[in-house]
Design an enzyme around this catalytic site. Structure first.
Site, PDB file in Angstrom:
ATOM      1  N   TYR A 180      50.448  44.519   2.479  1.00  0.00           N
ATOM      2  CA  TYR A 180      51.459  45.349   3.154  1.00  0.00           C
ATOM      3  C   TYR A 180      52.739  45.412   2.304  1.00  0.00           C
ATOM      4  O   TYR A 180      52.730  45.008   1.139  1.00  0.00           O
ATOM      5  CB  TYR A 180      51.682  44.840   4.582  1.00  0.00           C
ATOM      6  CG  TYR A 180      50.415  44.980   5.412  1.00  0.00           C
ATOM      7  CD1 TYR A 180      49.956  46.251   5.768  1.00  0.00           C
ATOM      8  CD2 TYR A 180      49.655  43.871   5.772  1.00  0.00           C
ATOM      9  CE1 TYR A 180      48.772  46.396   6.488  1.00  0.00           C
ATOM     10  CE2 TYR A 180      48.481  44.014   6.488  1.00  0.00           C
ATOM     11  CZ  TYR A 180      48.035  45.284   6.851  1.00  0.00           C
ATOM     12  OH  TYR A 180      46.875  45.431   7.552  1.00  0.00           O
ATOM     13  N   ARG A 323      40.038  34.244  13.967  1.00  0.00           N
ATOM     14  CA  ARG A 323      38.992  34.746  14.861  1.00  0.00           C
ATOM     15  C   ARG A 323      38.588  33.718  15.917  1.00  0.00           C
ATOM     16  O   ARG A 323      38.306  34.088  17.071  1.00  0.00           O
ATOM     17  CB  ARG A 323      37.797  35.201  14.018  1.00  0.00           C
ATOM     18  CG  ARG A 323      38.133  36.448  13.180  1.00  0.00           C
ATOM     19  CD  ARG A 323      37.205  36.630  12.021  1.00  0.00           C
ATOM     20  NE  ARG A 323      37.331  35.554  11.046  1.00  0.00           N
ATOM     21  CZ  ARG A 323      36.588  35.429   9.956  1.00  0.00           C
ATOM     22  NH1 ARG A 323      35.660  36.345   9.695  1.00  0.00           N
ATOM     23  NH2 ARG A 323      36.766  34.422   9.125  1.00  0.00           N
TER      24      ARG A 323
HETATM   25  C1  LIG Z   1      41.351  41.146  14.360  1.00  0.00           C
HETATM   26  C2  LIG Z   1      42.207  40.633  13.252  1.00  0.00           C
HETATM   27  C3  LIG Z   1      43.537  40.985  13.200  1.00  0.00           C
HETATM   28  C4  LIG Z   1      44.382  40.479  12.204  1.00  0.00           C
HETATM   29  N1  LIG Z   1      45.717  40.780  12.227  1.00  0.00           N
HETATM   30  C5  LIG Z   1      46.565  40.188  11.357  1.00  0.00           C
HETATM   31  C6  LIG Z   1      47.972  40.388  11.460  1.00  0.00           C
HETATM   32  O1  LIG Z   1      48.485  41.108  12.335  1.00  0.00           O
HETATM   33  N2  LIG Z   1      48.763  39.760  10.551  1.00  0.00           N
HETATM   34  C7  LIG Z   1      48.246  38.960   9.552  1.00  0.00           C
HETATM   35  O2  LIG Z   1      49.011  38.395   8.751  1.00  0.00           O
HETATM   36  N3  LIG Z   1      46.912  38.738   9.459  1.00  0.00           N
HETATM   37  C8  LIG Z   1      46.085  39.315  10.345  1.00  0.00           C
HETATM   38  N4  LIG Z   1      44.738  39.034  10.280  1.00  0.00           N
HETATM   39  C9  LIG Z   1      44.235  38.000   9.351  1.00  0.00           C
HETATM   40  C10 LIG Z   1      44.148  36.660  10.101  1.00  0.00           C
HETATM   41  O3  LIG Z   1      45.455  36.163  10.426  1.00  0.00           O
HETATM   42  C11 LIG Z   1      43.432  35.585   9.268  1.00  0.00           C
HETATM   43  O4  LIG Z   1      44.061  35.495   8.016  1.00  0.00           O
HETATM   44  C12 LIG Z   1      41.943  35.894   9.066  1.00  0.00           C
HETATM   45  O5  LIG Z   1      41.322  36.222  10.293  1.00  0.00           O
HETATM   46  C13 LIG Z   1      41.224  34.696   8.424  1.00  0.00           C
HETATM   47  O6  LIG Z   1      41.317  33.563   9.279  1.00  0.00           O
HETATM   48  P1  LIG Z   1      40.025  33.071  10.157  1.00  0.00           P
HETATM   49  O7  LIG Z   1      38.917  32.863   9.166  1.00  0.00           O
HETATM   50  O8  LIG Z   1      40.477  31.797  10.809  1.00  0.00           O
HETATM   51  O9  LIG Z   1      39.708  34.169  11.141  1.00  0.00           O
HETATM   52  C14 LIG Z   1      43.861  39.588  11.237  1.00  0.00           C
HETATM   53  C15 LIG Z   1      42.497  39.254  11.259  1.00  0.00           C
HETATM   54  C16 LIG Z   1      41.673  39.750  12.258  1.00  0.00           C
HETATM   55  C17 LIG Z   1      40.230  39.334  12.297  1.00  0.00           C
END
Ligand SMILES: Cc1cc2nc3c(=O)[nH]c(=O)nc-3n(C[C@H](O)[C@H](O)[C@H](O)COP(=O)(O)O)c2cc1C
Length: 365
Positions: A180, A323
């Protein structure tokens, strides 16, 4: 075995009862003309208040910052009122929540801006597909911000930080990751400027530090964090090369001087993410631990065992789960009693409505 994950930790002025952080998660549920947080959103966050810290979903600082449908904002009074409802609900449930301040830059579409072009450091199309209620749409060549327009964006972050105080947040996280606007300024593939915002490390970091200074006029630095995803590669139009790591090291070294609450890092967790990339590293938190003086939150593909291992290795102070927090409102309790986790349903991540939002079950009492 004693759990490090469930032990308290202090991140700046933020006192966390455990080291499980809810990662920022865009859910596209602010489905009203004001883009204001809703009652359902208050319920969703309150359900997850047992996390040591909640980082809110990306929250757009101005209409220009928008890149997705129904993402909440924090520039208007209606939005502040909506967020106050969320922060009150989280606090009543015993939690803490910081607001993730977001500007999408070129990861957006003219249809989110009444036909006007999205903005970016330079007129370089990320060639990415963005989702809209009508389906996927390809990005366009953005408008390169003029210097006075950059100053206006900095001011938008100042207003957002001020509004986050009014809305009752416990702090803010600057969303300087994931391709971003800040990440676009950091990256030569998106930033081709030849003025004081492009070229050298110092110049490419200038916009970030102007925003940090503005946010620090509203918040104690001990309540400000920032997020970096240095190894994001071939995603959102960003590439990793040998120039990447030195740039992020510069940003972190300079941020050290502020006494910030935390640095929030994302590990490369997608299969094959770094294939073919020169200048890549695998253990991002471990690398920056040697550079950063502020506490580190690590994120990306963790489960309970790998989170405990990361904490035991000393590479981070807390671990953020994305997630798993969507599908497990009581993730901390499940870790505590070693209960199985609910699976997440990716088809309801962004689709709107309460289904897949506030209906994931907690363990039976
Ligand atoms: C549905 C969804 C929405 C996300 N929205 C954001 C967000 O608004 N801001 C951000 O920095 N990362 C966002 N991410 C990235 C997550 O914060 C995170 O880095 C990513 O899911 C990996 O972590 P995990 O393996 O624990 O899911 C999003 C990820 C998912 C799956």
């Amino acid at each position: 075995m004693t759990s490090r994950l469930l032990a308290p930790v202090r991140l700046g002025a933020l006192e966390l009862p455990n080291r499980v952080v809810m990662a920022p998660l865009t859910r596209c549920r602010a489905d009203n003309p004001d883009f204001a947080p809703t009652e359902s959103m208050a319920r969703y966050y309150a359900q997850r208040a047992s996390a040591g810290l909640i980082v809110s979903e990306g929250t757009i600082v101005s209409p220009q910052a928008r890149g997705y449908p129904f993402t909440p904002g924090i520039w208007s009074e209606a939005q502040v009122v909506g967020w106050r409802r969320v922060t009150d609900a989280v606090h009543e449930a015993g939690g803490r929540i910081v607001c993730q301040l977001w500007h999408c830059g070129r990861l957006s579409l003219p249809e989110f801006h009444d036909g006007e072009l999205p903005v970016a450091p330079s007129a370089v199309n990320p060639e990415w597909k963005m989702f809209t209620p009508e389906g996927m749409r390809t990005t366009v060549t953005p408008h390169a911000l003029r210097r006075e327009e950059i100053a206006a964006v900095v001011a938008d972050f100042g207003r957002a930080a001020h509004n986050a105080v009014l809305a009752g947040f416990d702090g803010v996280e600057i969303h300087s990751s994931n391709g971003y606007l800040f990440h676009q300024f950091f990256s030569p593939c998106a930033n081709r400027r030849d003025d004081e915002y492009g070229g050298s490390h110092e110049n490419r970091a200038r916009f970030f530090f102007e925003v940090l200074d503005t946010v620090a006029a509203e918040w104690s630095p001990s309540r400000i964090g920032f997020r970096l995803n240095p190894m994001m590669n071939r995603f959102h139009g960003i590439a990793v090369d040998e120039e990447t790591l030195p740039m992020f090291e510069h940003v972190v070294r300079r941020a050290n001087g502020y006494g910030l609450a935390f640095l929030h890092l994302t590990e490369p967790y997608q299969p094959g993410q770094l294939d073919g990339a020169t200048g890549a590293i695998a253990d991002v938190a471990g690398h920056f631990r040697g550079i950063a003086t502020m506490p580190i939150i690590s994120n990306g593909g963790f489960d309970r065992a790998s989170a405990e291992a990361a904490l035991a290795s000393g590479s981070c102070d807390a671990v953020a789960f994305g997630r798993a927090c969507i599908s497990n409102p009581d993730l901390v309790e499940r870790f505590r009693v070693n209960a199985p986790l609910n699976e997440w349903d990716a088809s309801t991540f962004y689709q709107g409505g309460d289904l897949g939002f506030i209906d994931y079950p907690a363990l039976e009492a």
